[in-house]
Motif scaffolding. Structure first.
Motif, short mmCIF file in Angstrom:
data_model
loop_
_atom_site.label_atom_id
_atom_site.label_comp_id
_atom_site.label_asym_id
_atom_site.label_seq_id
_atom_site.Cartn_x
_atom_site.Cartn_y
_atom_site.Cartn_z
N PHE A 72 0.87 -1.18 0.00
CA PHE A 72 0.00 0.00 0.00
C PHE A 72 0.90 1.23 0.00
O PHE A 72 1.82 1.34 0.83
N ILE A 113 -5.00 6.38 4.37
CA ILE A 113 -3.94 5.70 5.12
C ILE A 113 -4.51 5.09 6.40
O ILE A 113 -4.24 3.92 6.72
N MET A 116 -6.48 1.99 5.60
CA MET A 116 -5.67 0.79 5.33
C MET A 116 -5.08 0.22 6.61
O MET A 116 -5.04 -1.01 6.79
N ILE A 134 2.53 -7.94 3.89
CA ILE A 134 1.87 -6.65 3.67
C ILE A 134 2.90 -5.56 3.93
O ILE A 134 3.66 -5.63 4.92
N PHE A 136 3.85 -1.12 3.62
CA PHE A 136 3.45 0.27 3.44
C PHE A 136 4.65 1.07 2.95
O PHE A 136 5.75 0.93 3.50
N CYS A 167 0.61 -3.44 -6.04
CA CYS A 167 0.54 -2.23 -5.22
C CYS A 167 -0.81 -1.54 -5.40
O CYS A 167 -1.32 -1.44 -6.52
N LEU A 168 -1.35 -1.07 -4.29
CA LEU A 168 -2.55 -0.23 -4.30
C LEU A 168 -2.16 1.13 -3.71
O LEU A 168 -1.61 1.20 -2.62
N VAL A 169 -2.44 2.19 -4.45
CA VAL A 169 -2.18 3.56 -4.00
C VAL A 169 -3.50 4.16 -3.53
O VAL A 169 -4.52 4.06 -4.22
N GLY A 170 -3.48 4.80 -2.36
CA GLY A 170 -4.72 5.29 -1.76
C GLY A 170 -5.12 6.70 -2.15
O GLY A 170 -5.76 7.41 -1.35
N GLU A 351 -4.97 2.46 -8.30
CA GLU A 351 -5.24 3.46 -7.27
C GLU A 351 -6.72 3.48 -6.92
O GLU A 351 -7.57 3.48 -7.81
N GLY A 353 -9.14 5.29 -3.55
CA GLY A 353 -9.21 5.90 -2.23
C GLY A 353 -10.57 6.56 -2.03
O GLY A 353 -11.59 6.07 -2.50
N TYR A 378 -10.95 -2.14 1.78
CA TYR A 378 -9.55 -2.54 1.91
C TYR A 378 -9.42 -3.89 2.63
O TYR A 378 -8.57 -4.72 2.27
#
Length: 391
Positions: A72, A113, A116, A134, A136, A167-170, A351, A353, A378
């Motif tokens: 993340f 953030i 997550m 996992i 960050f 990868c996941l971007v928030g 991405e 969020g 999430y």
């Protein structure tokens, strides 16, 4: 450093979101935001490392060593709030009233953030140890030059042998309501400053001067006349936008010595930054042929266009969002740039969020219910990811 009384506190995203917002972490100042996050992640069993580069501090945290590794990524830095008096509530007060969380960074992206972190707690409570890892990666430089943040940390991590599978971007990807869109790609961005240097002189005696303005306008005209493309699915057409033309001449009877112009190109995967840069340099060279002066181009490619193709990973994300919101998000590539442009060199990235309707604005706020729903999304993503291990 902020601590929490019990691990169960972390399953509720609101207190952590408020604690992060109360740190006025305007780029590149951290103001203790990463300390808050590090304390929470250490409580969850993450091994945390800080990566300072220049004026920027960054945090990398990982729980587990096995593959697959779900990363993340995001940022705790925020844009300046402007005048406090323009806000209905203090920009760093993190007030929760009438179902809304107010403050700079609530949408972009401290709320995500916190969601997550809470989702990791809920996942561990329900499923125990993940069949993998996992991680960050949280930077303090996304809203700034983006030189000493994610880009620098990723290189350092690669040199240390760290690898990620997805990868996941928030980032706040939803324009109106939670579940609207997932960003599966981004256009590239190129900035250019053209400077034409001639010779100053009196307008009545042009033969004694070399006017830089006509060649600048001719060059701009040629650049703007090119149709870059018609769009490449799922991207919109590339576009060149002139953002400034400056001479700085306060008089009416003097030919100036220099003239400048700036433009930006947002380009899709039909182009590369190198190819567009070479095209600009070629056009500059043509301008030099009939001009007794200098024509210079200062070109900076701040990100390449990229696309994470629709597949098992993006479908997993869509399924999880739809399960919690009832809406199946579209995969889109519009908007500006994000740190995903750096991450895509290391792992497939998408991405998703919160709603970004008020990001970067006075009175930035998000619905507290959206933070809770995002946490549920999430949590579902983590559960499905370690069950399905998408390719």
């Amino acid at each position: 450093m902020l601590t929490f009384d019990t691990a169960n506190d972390l399953a509720n995203p609101l207190p952590l979101a408020q604690a992060l917002i109360r740190r006025p972490s305007v780029t590149p100042v951290d103001a203790g935001a990463l300390d808050v996050l590090e304390a929470a992640l250490e409580q969850l069993g993450f091994a945390c490392r800080r990566y300072p580069f220049g004026e920027v501090d960054n945090l990398y945290a990982r729980r587990g060593t096995a593959s697959p590794c779900f990363l993340f990524a995001g940022h705790t830095d925020v844009v300046p709030p402007g005048a406090d008096a323009d806000w209905q509530r203090p920009p760093f007060g993190a007030e929760a009233e009438d179902g809304l969380l107010w403050g700079r960074g609530a949408a972009d992206m401290k709320g995500a953030i916190a969601a997550m972190v809470a989702s990791v707690q809920r996942f561990l409570d329900a499923a125990g140890e993940p069949n993998g890892s996992i991680a960050f990666l949280i930077t303090g430089d996304e809203e700034g030059p983006a030189i000493d943040g994610t880009k620098a940390v990723l290189k350092a991590l690669a040199d240390e042998g760290e690898q990620f599978d997805h990868c996941l971007v928030g980032e706040p990807t939803n324009p109106n309501q939670l579940g609207d869109t997932i960003k599966s790609g981004r256009r590239g961005s190129l900035n250019c400053t053209l400077t034409v240097t001639g010779r100053q002189g009196h307008v009545a005696y042009p033969e004694r001067a070399e006017n830089p303005i006509p060649p600048l306008l001719t060059l701009l005209g040629r650049l703007m006349a090119r149709k870059l493309d018609d769009g490449v699915s799922p991207f919109q057409p590339s576009n060149l936008e002139v953002t400034s033309v400056d001479v700085g001449n306060p008089t009416t009877n003097v030919i100036p010595a220099t003239a400048t112009a700036r433009f930006n190109i947002r380009f899709n995967i039909a182009h590369t930054g190198d190819a567009l840069s070479q095209w600009i340099r070629d056009e500059v060279a043509k301008s030099d042929l009939d001009f007794d002066g200098r024509v210079e181009a200062d070109i900076h490619v701040t990100g390449e266009a990229f696309l994470t193709p629709a597949g098992a990973f993006t479908t997993l994300l869509q399924d999880c969002v739809e399960a919690e919101t009832g809406r199946r998000p579209a995969l889109t590539t519009g908007g500006g740039t994000s740190d995903a442009r750096f991450i895509q060199l290391y792992a497939p990235v998408a991405e998703f969020g919160l709603v970004g309707a008020t990001m970067h604005q006075v009175d930035e706020h998000v619905a507290i219910s959206d933070i809770e729903t995002l946490t549920a999304i999430y949590t579902r993503i983590l559960t499905r990811y370690f069950q399905d291990h998408p390719a």
